[in-house]
Design a protein around this motif. Structure first.
Motif, PDB file in Angstrom:
ATOM      1  N   LYS A 349       6.859   1.269   9.370  1.00  0.00           N
ATOM      2  CA  LYS A 349       5.832   1.121   8.344  1.00  0.00           C
ATOM      3  C   LYS A 349       4.478   1.387   8.998  1.00  0.00           C
ATOM      4  CE  LYS A 349       5.439  -3.908   8.977  1.00  0.00           C
ATOM      5  NZ  LYS A 349       5.478  -5.226   8.314  1.00  0.00           N
ATOM      6  N   SER A 353      -0.156  -0.580   5.815  1.00  0.00           N
ATOM      7  CA  SER A 353       0.663  -0.867   4.633  1.00  0.00           C
ATOM      8  C   SER A 353       1.768  -1.867   4.982  1.00  0.00           C
ATOM      9  CB  SER A 353       1.296   0.429   4.110  1.00  0.00           C
ATOM     10  OG  SER A 353       2.221   0.156   3.086  1.00  0.00           O
ATOM     11  N   ASP A 355       4.567  -2.088   3.305  1.00  0.00           N
ATOM     12  CA  ASP A 355       5.836  -1.526   2.846  1.00  0.00           C
ATOM     13  C   ASP A 355       6.449  -0.607   3.898  1.00  0.00           C
ATOM     14  OD1 ASP A 355       5.517  -2.808   0.373  1.00  0.00           O
ATOM     15  OD2 ASP A 355       4.262  -1.156  -0.354  1.00  0.00           O
TER      16      ASP A 355
END
Length: 580
Positions: A349, A353, A355
């Motif tokens: 990732k 971020s 995510d």
């Protein structure tokens, strides 16, 4: 104020030029001392020589005149050295800093450049360092000259008349407070100016890089408006800094003029009261220059200091950015690479971020295997391949090449065994020969030509006006897409790596160019471990293994026929391309 560590760093650039710096300071000392001697000689002539007999007067004036001429010659030589060699020293120090910053740029990883504007980085490398030249040279020199002149004049004037000297110097604390106040405001203004220049550079770089897109969409007017906004912000910033400078200069000039007025008024009063001689008042007036000139030099120094230190702080902001991907202190050289690549529970990732782009990737690739990566846009195909040469660092798990964790080998040896052919080909300004040779700078012309032939590029190169010596323009603008792609393939042929990454290398080409480039790619891939990121699924139907990526990681893998029979994600992608 500079922090201690930054202060040491700032001073460290003097070290290679220490002898030159000392010579420059000695010359500055001599120039300052000579400026203090002239008013004393004038006072001696006025108060002593002119009141003696006529014969002694002329003879002594002639001798003093010769001494003055000698001092002028010495001052001339010293000023020449300061102006010539001193400036040269400053330029060399700027040269060293620019080299160091450019070298640091090369060490920083992709994640750094993902967050930066190219124009701003260029500004730190150019504009920000210009003012440092003047600071490194004139800063110490102006301080030395100012201190010697200022305190020298103070003690000399004190020896002539204490009351008049104290009256003059009573003005200085007020001047100092005034200078410090506006000096702080100037620092903020100069920093903002540099940021605005960086914004303009970023806008120009963005526009010129995409000038063909701008013209194709007839967006010249829009681009002018965007540039106008940045340019107006710069003007507004400069206007603010000039306003502050105007207060600063006009105020300090008023203070220095006031000192002259005070000397004339107070001196005239003291003469009428017979407290000082006329020659002493003349000496005071001559020394006014030795008081005001240091003030003016200090004005210049504070401007240079603010400009230079602002540039140095921006320089250090980048220098203090540690590359997030570095060689382990005990990293080994990766040698005799066969090409086996393993992903063991790899997750990734971006730092900005929460995510995951990739997660739980387990994949074993045999030496010499031709592996195709497919998936919807954003599935992480390019990211997966970018992890192999450590352009980005895995967040979880590990990647091995020939059984060695890539974090335990040097990046240079790792990347030297990987060749990358991308969709967006980057060619450097220069000729064809130099661009192919970029794959291996020490290669002979014969080796370059052999690589071009292997990439199906030799024939079109020979049709160019100057063959391999033809200038191809910025980013290869004089070549077609297929020609540029074949040059990039020739570059990889010359590098001759055991591992290849093809990142949608043919997706932007027409059918005819695609066939020629595809033939070149297939020839390049023989007996090499090859990762192919494919947008056009027709180009990878013959791949031994196709890996389908999705949000959950690897969705499925196998040959084309096997995956079509499974009627899963790959079959869905394939039908979307060929049945609609």
């Amino acid at each position: 104020m500079l922090l201690n560590a930054r202060g040491k760093k700032f001073l460290s650039y003097y070290r290679p030029y220490l002898r030159l710096f000392i010579a420059d300071m000695v010359c500055a000392f001599i120039v300052a001392a000579i400026s203090l001697i002239f008013p004393l000689l004038t006072r001696y002539i006025t108060n002593t020589v002119l009141v003696s007999s006529q014969s002694v007067q002329l003879d002594l004036i002639f001798k003093i005149g010769l001494v003055m001429v000698g001092l002028i010659i010495i001052e001339l030589l010293c000023n020449f050295f300061i102006t010539y060699k001193g400036h040269y020293m400053g330029v060399m120090m700027e040269h060293d800093m620019r080299n160091e910053l450019f070298s640091h740029y090369q060490k920083l990883s992709f994640s750094f450049y993902d967050e930066q504007k190219t124009g701003q980085l260029m500004s730190r490398l150019t504009n920000d360092l210009f003012s440092l030249t003047e600071l490194y040279h004139h800063g110490p020199e102006d301080v030395v000259i100012s201190i010697i002149k200022f305190f020298g004049a103070f003690f000399i004037l004190l020896s002539i008349n204490v009351p008049l000297t104290l009256i003059i110097f009573s003005i200085l604390p007020i001047m100092l407070v005034f200078a410090l106040y506006f000096n702080k405001k100037m620092g903020k203004a100069f920093k903002q100016n540099k940021e605005r220049v960086g914004d303009i550079n970023a806008r120009i770089e963005d526009n010129l890089s995409g000038i063909r897109v701008v013209k194709s969409f007839t967006s010249e007017g829009s681009e002018l408006e965007k540039f106008g906004v940045e340019n107006n912000r710069y003007v507004k910033s400069r206007k603010n800094s000039y306003r502050i400078m105007a207060y600063y200069h006009s105020g300090l000039n008023a203070f220095t003029t006031m000192i002259t007025v005070v000397v004339i008024l107070a001196g005239s009063t003291f003469i009428s009261m017979k407290w000082i001689l006329l020659g002493d008042l003349l000496t005071y007036l001559l020394y006014i220059n030795n008081l005001t000139e240091p003030v003016k030099k200090l004005i210049n120094f504070t401007e240079q200091f603010q400009e230079g230190i602002t540039g140095f702080q921006r320089f250090m902001e980048i220098m203090e950015v540690e590359p997030d991907i570095q060689d382990d202190p005990h990293a080994q050289i990766l040698a005799d690479v066969k090409g086996a690549v393993d992903f063991e529970d790899v997750g990734f990732k971006y730092a900005s971020s929460p995510d995951y782009v990739l997660k739980h990737i387990d994949l074993h690739v045999e030496p010499g295997e031709y592996l195709a990566l497919v998936g919807s846009s954003g599935a992480g195909k390019t990211t997966l391949c970018s992890l192999i040469p450590r352009f980005y660092e895995v967040s979880e798990g590990r990647i091995l090449v020939d059984g060695q964790d890539i974090r335990n080998v040097t990046m240079k040896s790792l990347r030297s065994c990987i060749g990358i052919v991308q969709q967006d080909v980057y060619l450097f300004a220069g000729n064809v020969m130099d661009n192919i040779r970029y794959g291996r700078p020490e290669a002979s012309e014969e080796e370059v030509i052999a690589a071009a032939k292997a990439a199906n590029a030799h024939d079109f190169i020979m049709e160019l006006p100057n063959g391999y010596n033809t200038d191809i323009g910025q980013r290869g603008v004089k070549l077609s897409g297929g020609q540029k792609q074949r040059l990039s393939i020739a570059r990889v042929f010359l590098k001759n790596p055991p591992i290849l990454i093809f990142d949608e290398a043919t997706s932007a080409l027409d059918n005819e160019s695609e066939k020629v480039v595809q033939d070149s790619l297939e020839r390049l891939a023989r007996n090499r471990t090859t990762f192919v990121i494919a947008h056009r699924l027709s180009t990878i139907r013959n791949a031994k293994r196709i890996v389908v990526l999705g949000e959950e990681g690897i969705l499925e893998q196998g040959g084309h026929a096997e995956l079509m029979a499974a009627d899963g994600a790959y079959a869905h992608l394939y039908r979307m391309q060929f049945e609609h």
